[in-house]
Design a protein around this motif. Structure first.
Motif, mmCIF file in Angstrom:
data_model
loop_
_atom_site.group_PDB
_atom_site.id
_atom_site.type_symbol
_atom_site.label_atom_id
_atom_site.label_comp_id
_atom_site.label_asym_id
_atom_site.label_seq_id
_atom_site.Cartn_x
_atom_site.Cartn_y
_atom_site.Cartn_z
ATOM 1 N N MET A 203 0.847 -1.190 0.000
ATOM 2 C CA MET A 203 0.000 0.000 0.000
ATOM 3 C C MET A 203 0.883 1.241 0.000
ATOM 4 O O MET A 203 2.005 1.227 0.522
ATOM 5 N N ASP A 204 0.358 2.307 -0.589
ATOM 6 C CA ASP A 204 1.037 3.603 -0.576
ATOM 7 C C ASP A 204 0.293 4.602 0.299
ATOM 8 O O ASP A 204 0.904 5.362 1.041
ATOM 9 N N GLU A 205 -1.036 4.614 0.196
ATOM 10 C CA GLU A 205 -1.863 5.526 0.996
ATOM 11 C C GLU A 205 -2.371 4.814 2.238
ATOM 12 O O GLU A 205 -2.798 3.660 2.175
ATOM 13 N N LEU A 206 -2.343 5.491 3.388
ATOM 14 C CA LEU A 206 -2.722 4.873 4.651
ATOM 15 C C LEU A 206 -4.169 4.394 4.662
ATOM 16 O O LEU A 206 -4.495 3.362 5.248
ATOM 17 N N GLU A 207 -5.055 5.153 3.990
ATOM 18 C CA GLU A 207 -6.471 4.778 4.003
ATOM 19 C C GLU A 207 -6.752 3.505 3.212
ATOM 20 O O GLU A 207 -7.838 2.940 3.285
ATOM 21 N N THR A 208 -5.772 3.052 2.446
ATOM 22 C CA THR A 208 -5.964 1.837 1.655
ATOM 23 C C THR A 208 -5.851 0.572 2.508
ATOM 24 O O THR A 208 -6.360 -0.481 2.133
ATOM 25 N N GLU A 209 -5.200 0.665 3.658
ATOM 26 C CA GLU A 209 -4.959 -0.521 4.480
ATOM 27 C C GLU A 209 -6.255 -1.243 4.837
ATOM 28 O O GLU A 209 -6.367 -2.466 4.688
ATOM 29 N N LYS A 210 -7.267 -0.503 5.299
ATOM 30 C CA LYS A 210 -8.537 -1.124 5.684
ATOM 31 C C LYS A 210 -9.215 -1.776 4.486
ATOM 32 O O LYS A 210 -9.824 -2.843 4.619
ATOM 33 N N LYS A 211 -9.105 -1.159 3.322
ATOM 34 C CA LYS A 211 -9.722 -1.725 2.115
ATOM 35 C C LYS A 211 -9.042 -3.048 1.746
ATOM 36 O O LYS A 211 -9.715 -4.011 1.366
ATOM 37 N N LEU A 212 -7.722 -3.082 1.843
ATOM 38 C CA LEU A 212 -6.996 -4.303 1.518
ATOM 39 C C LEU A 212 -7.325 -5.417 2.510
ATOM 40 O O LEU A 212 -7.482 -6.578 2.123
ATOM 41 N N LEU A 213 -7.445 -5.066 3.783
ATOM 42 C CA LEU A 213 -7.801 -6.073 4.783
ATOM 43 C C LEU A 213 -9.215 -6.593 4.556
ATOM 44 O O LEU A 213 -9.482 -7.790 4.693
ATOM 45 N N ARG A 214 -10.128 -5.686 4.199
ATOM 46 C CA ARG A 214 -11.498 -6.124 3.907
ATOM 47 C C ARG A 214 -11.531 -6.986 2.651
ATOM 48 O O ARG A 214 -12.369 -7.886 2.531
ATOM 49 N N ALA A 215 -10.625 -6.715 1.717
ATOM 50 C CA ALA A 215 -10.570 -7.509 0.480
ATOM 51 C C ALA A 215 -10.004 -8.905 0.726
ATOM 52 O O ALA A 215 -10.121 -9.772 -0.139
ATOM 53 N N GLY A 216 -9.380 -9.110 1.899
ATOM 54 C CA GLY A 216 -8.875 -10.440 2.220
ATOM 55 C C GLY A 216 -7.380 -10.538 2.417
ATOM 56 O O GLY A 216 -6.863 -11.638 2.638
ATOM 57 N N ALA A 217 -6.661 -9.411 2.327
ATOM 58 C CA ALA A 217 -5.209 -9.453 2.514
ATOM 59 C C ALA A 217 -4.875 -9.900 3.936
ATOM 60 O O ALA A 217 -5.478 -9.431 4.904
ATOM 61 N N ASP A 218 -3.925 -10.806 4.075
ATOM 62 C CA ASP A 218 -3.498 -11.274 5.391
ATOM 63 C C ASP A 218 -2.500 -10.317 6.028
ATOM 64 O O ASP A 218 -2.405 -10.230 7.248
ATOM 65 N N LYS A 219 -1.751 -9.608 5.186
ATOM 66 C CA LYS A 219 -0.777 -8.650 5.686
ATOM 67 C C LYS A 219 -0.666 -7.504 4.698
ATOM 68 O O LYS A 219 -0.599 -7.716 3.485
ATOM 69 N N VAL A 220 -0.670 -6.267 5.241
ATOM 70 C CA VAL A 220 -0.543 -5.079 4.398
ATOM 71 C C VAL A 220 0.724 -4.344 4.809
ATOM 72 O O VAL A 220 0.924 -4.052 6.003
ATOM 73 N N ILE A 221 1.572 -4.047 3.841
ATOM 74 C CA ILE A 221 2.869 -3.427 4.130
ATOM 75 C C ILE A 221 3.056 -2.187 3.273
ATOM 76 O O ILE A 221 2.774 -2.202 2.069
#
Length: 338
Positions: A203-221
């Motif tokens: 991820m580049d933008e901080l607000e994207t983290e929650k979207k990636l987690l909701r999409a199913g990502a196990d880890k966001v870096i």
């Protein structure tokens, strides 16, 4: 290029069949004579040893001269370009690589081979991990093919591309595409095709983290956050950071970190850390124990090892290899002398 060659070959084959059948019907030639005369005509050789007597036969040969010769020259030109440009070797190499991809199991899929993806691939190669990279840009894809990686030159956001990468057999996927929206889309697609796959997303933008987690990502870096933290620590605690960098990145120092899953058959099950003999016999250090999504950091010597525990250990590579054998119950420790 390959598609055009196939179409040109098909057109040439049809031309030869039509010419052969036509000469048999109009001139009553044998099959061998009809094929010979047809090939003579489309290749412009024309020995003149077989004569055509009927008007329909002459008309057919005129059509072969006008159309067939053109098809033959077009096919020959494509084949010449194909060989001169080295695409014949490239096509053979791609088929060979595709066969290797089809046989992959428990591999890691890396989506995106840019600045971040490149470093990921190099690290995975150093660790001996089996991986396949999906890269949309042809020049980047060709570069990694030359470096010996398994590459799929396609769009990672397409389900068909992920299927070609054997996502159903993969154990992990890293999506390091330059746009957060693309990483969200790849994560959704990957989890839809293989719900059990472990997904690590960039991820580049901080607000994207929650979207990636909701999409199913196990880890966001975030590479930016990690880079900033490392730069700050390099100022505040330069010796500690230099030591960690030396241990992790210096190939002359064979230190490493490993994750070991404890199976029910392991001789370590039911023993405390102090009684297990791990430190005494292998020299490796247990840094943490992961138990049912709970992390026990710096576990006490009296902490018991249970079936299903994940041990995070640190030490020399030969120490870790010995501990792997112990955890797999391949070697029993002599605990009586500890």
């Amino acid at each position: 290029m390959e598609k055009r060659i196939r179409l040109a070959f098909l057109a040439l084959l049809v031309t030869l069949i039509v010419g052969t059948v036509g000469l048999i019907l109009t001139e009553h030639l044998s099959l061998a004579q009809a094929i010979f005369l047809t090939v003579q005509t489309v290749t412009t050789v024309g020995y003149g040893d077989i004569e055509v007597h009927s008007n329909s036969g002459h008309a057919l040969l005129v059509l072969l001269m006008l159309g067939g010769v053109g098809v033959m020259l077009y096919f020959a030109g494509l084949m010449m370009a194909f060989m001169i440009e080295g695409e014949l070797a490239g096509a053979y190499g791609r088929r060979k690589m595709n066969k290797k991809i089809l046989n992959l199991q428990d591999h890691i899929i890396v989506c995106g081979a840019g600045r971040v993806g490149r470093q990921i691939l190099y690290r995975l190669r150093e660790e001996g991990a089996s991986c396949v990279v999906i890269e949309k840009q042809e020049d980047l894809a060709n570069q990694f093919v030359e470096e010996g990686f398994l590459v799929i030159n396609s769009d990672a956001t397409h389900d068909e591309t992920l299927k070609r990468a054997r996502i159903d057999k993969a154990k992990g996927l890293i999506t390091a595409l330059p746009e957060d929206s693309l990483n969200v889309f790849v994560t959704l697609s990957a989890k839809g095709l293989n719900p059990a796959i472990h997904v690590v997303a960039r991820m580049d933008e901080l607000e994207t983290e929650k979207k990636l987690l909701r999409a199913g990502a196990d880890k966001v870096i975030s590479p930016a956050i990690l880079g900033a933290w490392r730069m700050a620590m390099s100022i505040l605690k330069p010796v500690s950071v230099e030591y960690i960098d030396t241990v992790i990145h210096d190939h002359n120092i064979a230190m490493d970190m490993e994750e070991l899953r404890i199976n029910k058959s392991s001789c370590l099950v039911g023993k405390t850390l102090v009684n297990s003999g791990i430190k005494q016999r292998t020299g490796a250090m247990v840094m943490a124990i992961v138990r049912e999504n709970q992390v026990i950091s710096n576990p006490a010597a009296e902490e018991m090892i249970l079936e299903g525990d994940l041990l995070i250990v640190f030490g020399l590579r030969e120490q870790l290899h010995r501990l792997e054998d112990v955890a797999a119950n391949l070697i029993k420790l002599d605990l009586e002398n500890i």
